[in-house]
Design a protein around this motif. Structure first.
Motif, PDB file in Angstrom:
ATOM      1  N   ASN A 193      -8.896  26.430 -22.503  1.00 33.43           N
ATOM      2  CA  ASN A 193      -9.256  24.804 -22.829  1.00 33.43           C
ATOM      3  C   ASN A 193      -8.603  24.133 -21.634  1.00 33.43           C
ATOM      4  O   ASN A 193      -7.445  23.717 -21.486  1.00 33.43           O
ATOM      5  CB  ASN A 193      -8.730  24.343 -24.069  1.00 33.43           C
ATOM      6  CG  ASN A 193      -9.241  23.023 -24.441  1.00 33.43           C
ATOM      7  OD1 ASN A 193      -9.008  21.981 -23.739  1.00 33.43           O
ATOM      8  ND2 ASN A 193     -10.265  23.022 -25.300  1.00 33.43           N
ATOM      9  N   THR A 194      -9.544  23.528 -20.646  1.00 30.00           N
ATOM     10  CA  THR A 194      -8.963  22.853 -19.689  1.00 30.00           C
ATOM     11  C   THR A 194      -8.336  21.475 -19.889  1.00 30.00           C
ATOM     12  O   THR A 194      -7.500  20.978 -19.341  1.00 30.00           O
ATOM     13  CB  THR A 194     -10.058  22.588 -18.583  1.00 30.00           C
ATOM     14  OG1 THR A 194     -11.087  21.753 -19.102  1.00 30.00           O
ATOM     15  CG2 THR A 194     -10.501  23.972 -17.955  1.00 30.00           C
ATOM     16  N   SER A 195      -8.861  20.798 -20.879  1.00 29.68           N
ATOM     17  CA  SER A 195      -8.152  19.458 -21.439  1.00 29.68           C
ATOM     18  C   SER A 195      -6.851  19.639 -22.005  1.00 29.68           C
ATOM     19  O   SER A 195      -5.968  19.092 -21.795  1.00 29.68           O
ATOM     20  CB  SER A 195      -8.976  19.097 -22.560  1.00 29.68           C
ATOM     21  OG  SER A 195     -10.464  18.801 -22.354  1.00 29.68           O
ATOM     22  N   ALA A 224      -9.179  20.272 -28.078  1.00 28.61           N
ATOM     23  CA  ALA A 224      -8.090  20.164 -27.103  1.00 28.61           C
ATOM     24  C   ALA A 224      -6.793  19.879 -27.562  1.00 28.61           C
ATOM     25  O   ALA A 224      -5.621  20.721 -27.037  1.00 28.61           O
ATOM     26  CB  ALA A 224      -8.209  18.833 -25.937  1.00 28.61           C
ATOM     27  N   HIS A 269      -1.876  11.589 -19.270  1.00 27.76           N
ATOM     28  CA  HIS A 269      -2.483  11.849 -20.675  1.00 27.76           C
ATOM     29  C   HIS A 269      -1.848  11.541 -21.953  1.00 27.76           C
ATOM     30  O   HIS A 269      -2.356  11.609 -23.153  1.00 27.76           O
ATOM     31  CB  HIS A 269      -3.116  13.278 -20.907  1.00 27.76           C
ATOM     32  CG  HIS A 269      -4.236  13.543 -19.686  1.00 27.76           C
ATOM     33  ND1 HIS A 269      -5.421  12.900 -19.763  1.00 27.76           N
ATOM     34  CD2 HIS A 269      -4.136  14.139 -18.610  1.00 27.76           C
ATOM     35  CE1 HIS A 269      -6.228  13.321 -18.838  1.00 27.76           C
ATOM     36  NE2 HIS A 269      -5.263  14.181 -17.945  1.00 27.76           N
ATOM     37  N   ALA A 304      -4.757  20.012 -18.832  1.00 30.52           N
ATOM     38  CA  ALA A 304      -4.580  18.833 -18.310  1.00 30.52           C
ATOM     39  C   ALA A 304      -3.401  18.118 -19.092  1.00 30.52           C
ATOM     40  O   ALA A 304      -2.694  17.381 -18.140  1.00 30.52           O
ATOM     41  CB  ALA A 304      -5.904  18.104 -18.334  1.00 30.52           C
ATOM     42  N   ILE A 305      -3.444  17.960 -20.377  1.00 30.76           N
ATOM     43  CA  ILE A 305      -2.421  17.363 -21.252  1.00 30.76           C
ATOM     44  C   ILE A 305      -1.212  17.586 -20.853  1.00 30.76           C
ATOM     45  O   ILE A 305      -0.178  16.903 -20.850  1.00 30.76           O
ATOM     46  CB  ILE A 305      -2.911  17.338 -22.641  1.00 30.76           C
ATOM     47  CG1 ILE A 305      -4.268  16.576 -23.129  1.00 30.76           C
ATOM     48  CG2 ILE A 305      -1.467  16.877 -23.630  1.00 30.76           C
ATOM     49  CD1 ILE A 305      -4.563  16.877 -24.345  1.00 30.76           C
ATOM     50  N   LYS A 338      -3.094   9.696 -25.029  1.00 35.84           N
ATOM     51  CA  LYS A 338      -4.094  10.286 -25.754  1.00 35.84           C
ATOM     52  C   LYS A 338      -3.389  11.101 -26.784  1.00 35.84           C
ATOM     53  O   LYS A 338      -3.828  11.870 -27.725  1.00 35.84           O
ATOM     54  CB  LYS A 338      -5.147  11.068 -24.958  1.00 35.84           C
ATOM     55  CG  LYS A 338      -5.908  10.113 -24.052  1.00 35.84           C
ATOM     56  CD  LYS A 338      -6.799  11.055 -23.325  1.00 35.84           C
ATOM     57  CE  LYS A 338      -7.413  10.075 -22.250  1.00 35.84           C
ATOM     58  NZ  LYS A 338      -8.278  10.890 -21.577  1.00 35.84           N
ATOM     59  N   THR A 339      -2.018  11.505 -26.740  1.00 34.89           N
ATOM     60  CA  THR A 339      -1.489  12.510 -27.485  1.00 34.89           C
ATOM     61  C   THR A 339      -0.150  12.058 -28.201  1.00 34.89           C
ATOM     62  O   THR A 339       0.647  12.802 -28.812  1.00 34.89           O
ATOM     63  CB  THR A 339      -0.785  13.649 -26.578  1.00 34.89           C
ATOM     64  OG1 THR A 339      -0.135  13.171 -25.638  1.00 34.89           O
ATOM     65  CG2 THR A 339      -1.981  14.456 -25.898  1.00 34.89           C
ATOM     66  N   TYR A 382      -3.810  22.921 -27.563  1.00 40.10           N
ATOM     67  CA  TYR A 382      -2.583  22.334 -27.026  1.00 40.10           C
ATOM     68  C   TYR A 382      -1.352  22.811 -27.821  1.00 40.10           C
ATOM     69  O   TYR A 382      -0.344  23.192 -27.389  1.00 40.10           O
ATOM     70  CB  TYR A 382      -2.484  20.646 -27.069  1.00 40.10           C
ATOM     71  CG  TYR A 382      -1.146  20.338 -26.354  1.00 40.10           C
ATOM     72  CD1 TYR A 382      -0.910  20.182 -25.007  1.00 40.10           C
ATOM     73  CD2 TYR A 382      -0.361  19.558 -27.401  1.00 40.10           C
ATOM     74  CE1 TYR A 382       0.447  19.523 -24.594  1.00 40.10           C
ATOM     75  CE2 TYR A 382       0.821  18.891 -26.851  1.00 40.10           C
ATOM     76  CZ  TYR A 382       1.233  19.048 -25.317  1.00 40.10           C
ATOM     77  OH  TYR A 382       2.449  18.436 -25.056  1.00 40.10           O
ATOM     78  N   SER A 401      -8.669  17.082 -32.347  1.00 38.83           N
ATOM     79  CA  SER A 401      -9.746  17.544 -31.315  1.00 38.83           C
ATOM     80  C   SER A 401      -9.633  18.891 -31.148  1.00 38.83           C
ATOM     81  O   SER A 401      -8.690  19.489 -31.153  1.00 38.83           O
ATOM     82  CB  SER A 401      -9.816  16.772 -30.075  1.00 38.83           C
ATOM     83  OG  SER A 401      -8.366  16.968 -29.226  1.00 38.83           O
TER      84      SER A 401
END
Length: 165
Positions: A85-87, A47, A97, A90-91, A100-101, A51, A45
């Motif tokens: 990228n705010t996502s 994000a 989160h 956040a991660i 999700k990672t 990251y 993604s």
């Protein structure tokens, strides 16, 4: 104060679908460290690509802080790293989160430790004002020249006649 900007494209390479990370670090008004590198794994993604780019910029920031302290310029405050990228932010800042990672290579998760230790602070910087865009994507000529000037790079044609041979 050391300040960084990071960015990435997502699946920019059509051959292997890997993203490109880019970052630049300023010390005062001078850019003195930058990179544009293909990521070592495929991001699932945008994000995740951002990251990973932020993690690579964090590794550079930690190293630069170490080098600066060797020169007697210890950074007491966290090095600000700006990401668009705010996502991804956040991660990094919210361990909820994590589910999700799980698939992201563990070596990239050290960014969380650097954040908790006060070595870095990952902050949002609006897309379109990101200095690191020049390292990750094709830009319109006027935007390219603007970002290039923000990085302190001048065109070679401006050097003509400035050096005697």
């Amino acid at each position: 104060m050391l300040v960084g900007y990071c960015d990435s494209d997502w699946s920019g390479c059509e051959d292997d679908m890997r993203s490109t990370s880019g970052y630049a670090f300023h010390l005062g008004s001078v850019v003195f460290s930058w990179a544009s590198v293909k990521q070592s794994c495929v991001a699932l993604s945008t994000a995740e690509a951002e990251y990973i780019s932020a993690a690579e910029a964090t590794a550079q920031a930690v190293w630069l802080r170490f080098v600066l302290s060797d020169f007697g310029e210890e950074q007491v405050e966290a090095t600000q790293i700006f990401c668009d990228n705010t996502s991804a932010i956040a991660i990094t800042k919210n361990h909820v989160h994590h589910h999700k990672t799980r698939h992201i290579n563990r070596r990239f998760h050290f960014i969380r430790d650097a954040l908790q230790n006060g070595e870095i602070d990952l902050l949002y910087y609006r897309t379109g004002e990101q200095n690191a865009d020049i390292f990750t994507k094709a830009l319109a000529r006027d935007w390219f020249e603007y970002v290039r000037s923000k990085l302190g790079v001048i065109s070679a044609k401006h050097l003509e006649g400035s050096v005697k041979v």
